[in-house]
Enzyme design. Structure first.
Site, short mmCIF file in Angstrom:
data_model
loop_
_atom_site.label_atom_id
_atom_site.label_comp_id
_atom_site.label_asym_id
_atom_site.label_seq_id
_atom_site.Cartn_x
_atom_site.Cartn_y
_atom_site.Cartn_z
N ASP A 219 -7.44 -2.37 -2.14
CA ASP A 219 -6.58 -1.77 -1.12
C ASP A 219 -7.41 -1.46 0.13
O ASP A 219 -8.37 -0.68 0.06
CB ASP A 219 -5.98 -0.48 -1.69
CG ASP A 219 -4.79 0.02 -0.90
OD1 ASP A 219 -4.70 -0.28 0.29
OD2 ASP A 219 -3.94 0.71 -1.48
N ASP A 220 -7.05 -2.06 1.26
CA ASP A 220 -7.73 -1.84 2.54
C ASP A 220 -9.16 -2.37 2.55
O ASP A 220 -10.00 -1.89 3.32
CB ASP A 220 -7.74 -0.35 2.91
CG ASP A 220 -6.42 0.13 3.48
OD1 ASP A 220 -5.43 -0.60 3.38
OD2 ASP A 220 -6.37 1.25 4.02
N CYS B 289 0.15 -2.43 3.09
CA CYS B 289 0.32 -2.22 1.64
C CYS B 289 1.62 -2.73 1.04
O CYS B 289 1.63 -3.72 0.30
CB CYS B 289 0.19 -0.73 1.33
SG CYS B 289 -1.36 0.02 1.82
N ARG C 282 2.49 -6.09 -1.30
CA ARG C 282 2.74 -5.98 -2.74
C ARG C 282 4.09 -6.55 -3.14
O ARG C 282 4.23 -7.16 -4.20
CB ARG C 282 2.61 -4.51 -3.15
CG ARG C 282 1.18 -4.03 -3.08
CD ARG C 282 1.04 -2.51 -2.97
NE ARG C 282 -0.24 -2.20 -2.37
CZ ARG C 282 -1.38 -2.08 -3.05
NH1 ARG C 282 -1.38 -2.20 -4.37
NH2 ARG C 282 -2.53 -1.84 -2.44
N LYS D 38 -1.94 0.95 -8.39
CA LYS D 38 -0.98 1.23 -7.33
C LYS D 38 0.17 0.22 -7.37
O LYS D 38 -0.05 -0.98 -7.44
CB LYS D 38 -1.70 1.16 -5.98
CG LYS D 38 -0.82 1.49 -4.78
CD LYS D 38 -1.67 1.54 -3.52
CE LYS D 38 -0.83 1.78 -2.27
NZ LYS D 38 -1.66 1.91 -1.06
N HIS E 88 3.78 0.91 -5.40
CA HIS E 88 4.18 1.08 -4.00
C HIS E 88 5.36 0.21 -3.57
O HIS E 88 5.53 -0.07 -2.39
CB HIS E 88 2.97 0.81 -3.10
CG HIS E 88 3.03 1.57 -1.80
ND1 HIS E 88 2.18 1.33 -0.75
CD2 HIS E 88 3.83 2.59 -1.39
CE1 HIS E 88 2.43 2.14 0.25
NE2 HIS E 88 3.44 2.94 -0.12
N HIS F 134 -9.09 2.35 -0.08
CA HIS F 134 -8.17 3.04 0.83
C HIS F 134 -8.59 4.50 1.02
O HIS F 134 -9.04 5.14 0.06
CB HIS F 134 -6.76 2.98 0.22
CG HIS F 134 -5.65 3.38 1.14
ND1 HIS F 134 -5.48 4.67 1.60
CD2 HIS F 134 -4.62 2.66 1.67
CE1 HIS F 134 -4.40 4.73 2.36
NE2 HIS F 134 -3.86 3.52 2.42
N ASP G 4 -5.15 -6.38 -0.18
CA ASP G 4 -3.76 -6.31 0.29
C ASP G 4 -3.62 -6.41 1.81
O ASP G 4 -2.54 -6.68 2.32
CB ASP G 4 -3.06 -5.05 -0.23
CG ASP G 4 -3.61 -3.76 0.35
OD1 ASP G 4 -4.74 -3.77 0.88
OD2 ASP G 4 -2.92 -2.73 0.24
N ASN G 5 -4.69 -6.16 2.54
CA ASN G 5 -4.68 -6.29 4.01
C ASN G 5 -6.10 -6.16 4.50
O ASN G 5 -7.03 -5.91 3.72
CB ASN G 5 -3.77 -5.25 4.66
CG ASN G 5 -3.91 -3.85 4.12
OD1 ASN G 5 -3.00 -3.33 3.47
ND2 ASN G 5 -5.05 -3.22 4.36
N LYS H 84 -5.81 -3.94 9.83
CA LYS H 84 -4.61 -3.73 9.04
C LYS H 84 -3.41 -3.44 9.95
O LYS H 84 -3.54 -2.74 10.96
CB LYS H 84 -4.85 -2.54 8.10
CG LYS H 84 -3.64 -1.97 7.38
CD LYS H 84 -4.06 -0.74 6.59
CE LYS H 84 -2.90 -0.04 5.92
NZ LYS H 84 -3.36 1.17 5.19
#
Length: 549
Positions: A32-33, A70, A74, A127, A129, A216, A322-323, A369
């Site tokens: 994540d991130d 995010c 997903r 996660k 989301h 993240h 994810d980004n 992002k």
């Protein structure tokens, strides 16, 4: 004689058990991130030996895309649909339209639902989301076992989000932990290892979705991990970016003649910061690196568990982010600074690395992002499958998260149903990556463009051309990514025919997926998200910025 014939037949055709054993186990790992250059195998100085090993023994793609933020990423990843088609066109918020309802709709099947129908045990930890209104939770969407842990703090379950997110959930039931007694990255890893142990007795192939929250924000890490990076980032983000870019060229991640994106005007000048400011900023990156390090340690434990049971020999592992690394500044967003009651990295802190360090994390690309420039939508991609994927290979790829579902289904021999639970399912728009992973193709033979839309930011990729506009501007920019992946030179004025062709294709795509002009729904955006977009704007150091607020 009949017995001999039977033996020969089994040897040549394979027994039912042998045929069943050929179905691969599949593990999809999502960070994540994490920026494009934040792994050792993609140019980083951060210690990621386990992911680097997977890269050395597997395949890396130079070009693999996500949806820039995010929840939309997903939604596409889990369903194989463009995010609007899946119902998560904006974020995990309901903006009042089917394409923007904020959770996965019933016409978009999750990979757990499809693979479960193909005889797989389905597991998830981390996660999610992509749920809302108590709909589309993992235990409602095909997962046999799941640990849901998607709130903010790494040390405390109850300090962030709505009441329904105060706790983690295991198989739909609250999973409560004592604040300060855990670290969420380790909790996710522990459940992943436990699920792998438990499923081994079932004699079925498994699919695991391992979705870490790291790295993240908030910047939270364990002291022993932070200690490894003390003083490592005193060089500042400009020098770090140069070092990573040079390493990327050595690794073959970027071509020798690759272009480095232009430095954003509002990135602080490291040389103009005071000694104390430099130390404060360096500490942020030390904690960020420690978070990535701990995630890699967890992946190592998962690999150890696979090896103990011999399942590693028939397991495909995919790792992505994810980004791109984020631009948001938590201190400026949603009164976040009021939570800072301790040093960065501790349970009382609530910092983010900010766009200064993200500028280095996204090396060699432009932006961050939530943007649809390469820095926002480019992900590292590692695929590992012993004796199936050629070790140490690097390919162009030009893959997208919508391609993973059809890839998994092809490898698993899973049929994607036209109808599921009385709902007519949406066809899959992606292409299987199997020819790239296991064959001789170096990139996806797509035959059509890729598209992006996120809060008014728009892009189209077709071959070497990429069309981009950044909201609220409606002006199209055009880049030749073969010559200029750093997106330094806009050639729209000299290639009107490409701008016309790609923009026409974009608007046709919006009709197919239900995307709308963001200006028509912007007033429905939650205040916290409006604050989020404003928080990405940073004052130059010349006007008094440059330190922790």
């Amino acid at each position: 004689m009949k017995k001999a014939i039977l033996i020969i037949t089994l040897l040549f055709s394979g027994s039912l058990f042998a045929q069943k054993a050929e179905k691969p186990n599949i593990i999809l790992i999502l960070a994540d991130d994490l920026g494009y250059s934040d792994l050792g195998a993609y140019g980083s100085e951060i210690k990621t030996p386990n992911l680097d090993r997977l890269a050395a023994e597997g395949l890396r793609l130079r070009e693999f895309y996500n949806n820039s933020i995010c929840a939309p990423t997903r939604a596409s990843l889990i369903t194989g649909q463009y995010q609007h088609k899946a119902g998560v066109g904006y974020f995990s918020n309901d903006l009042g339209l089917p394409a923007y309802q904020g959770f996965i709709n019933n016409q978009s099947l999750t990979f757990a639902e499809v693979l479960k129908g193909a005889g797989y045990t389905t597991l998830m930890a981390g996660k999610w989301h992509v749920s809302g209104k108590n709909q589309s939770q993992p235990w409602q969407r095909g997962f046999d076992h799941s640990l849901l842990s998607e709130n903010g703090s790494y040390f405390d379950q109850g300090d962030y989000g709505s009441d329904e997110k105060k706790y983690y959930y295991e198989d739909g039931k609250p999973y409560k932990l004592e604040p300060g007694s855990f670290y969420v990255t380790d909790v996710i890893t522990e459940h992943a290892v436990k699920y792998l142990k438990d499923q081994n007795s079932e004699k079925k192939p498994f699919f695991m979705y391992l979705a870490y929250t790291a790295p993240h924000w908030p910047l939270h890490a364990l002291p022993e991990d932070i200690a490894k990076y003390k003083g490592k980032y005193d060089i500042g983000w400009d020098e770090l970016r140069k070092q990573r870019f040079a390493k990327q060229k050595e690794l073959g991640i970027v071509p020798k003649d690759a272009t480095l994106s232009t430095k954003n005007a509002d990135i602080y000048d490291w040389s103009k910061l005071s000694y104390d400011q430099r130390k404060q900023w360096a500490t942020k990156m030390e904690v960020f690196a420690a978070m990535v390090d701990r995630m890699d340690q967890g992946i190592g434990k998962v690999l150890d568990q696979l090896k103990q049971t011999g399942q590693d020999k028939n397991t495909l592992i995919i790792f992505i982010s994810d980004n791109g690394a984020p631009a948001e500044d938590w201190v400026k967003w949603h009164n976040g600074a009021t939570r800072n009651t301790g040093p960065v990295g501790t349970i009382g802190s609530y910092e983010s690395q900010g766009k200064n360090w993200s500028y280095a994390s996204n090396t060699p690309f432009q932006a961050f992002k939530d943007y649809v420039y390469e820095g926002g939508i480019s992900s590292p991609f590692i695929a590992w499958y012993p004796n199936k994927i050629k070790a140490g290979s690097i390919s162009k790829g030009t893959g997208h998260i919508i391609d993973l579902a059809p890839t998994f289904y092809e490898l698993a021999g899973a049929k994607y149903p036209a109808k599921y639970n009385n709902a007519n399912t949406f066809p899959l728009p992606g292409k299987s990556l199997v020819p790239v992973l296991l064959g001789n193709d170096t990139e996806v033979k797509r035959g059509e463009p890729l598209f992006w839309e996120r809060a008014g930011n728009r892009a189209v990729r077709d071959g070497k051309w990429k069309l981009v506009s950044h909201y609220p501007s409606y002006t199209w920019e055009l880049y030749d990514l073969e010559a200029d992946r750093g997106e330094t030179t806009d050639v729209a004025r000299t290639h009107h025919e490409e701008v016309s062709r790609l923009s026409t294709a974009y608007f046709e795509w919006t009709k197919r997926v239900g995307a709308v002009d963001f200006s028509t729904i912007e007033d429905r955006e939650p205040q916290t998200m409006k604050d989020y977009r404003k928080s990405k704007v940073q004052d130059p150091v010349s006007t008094g910025g440059g330190g922790l607020q």
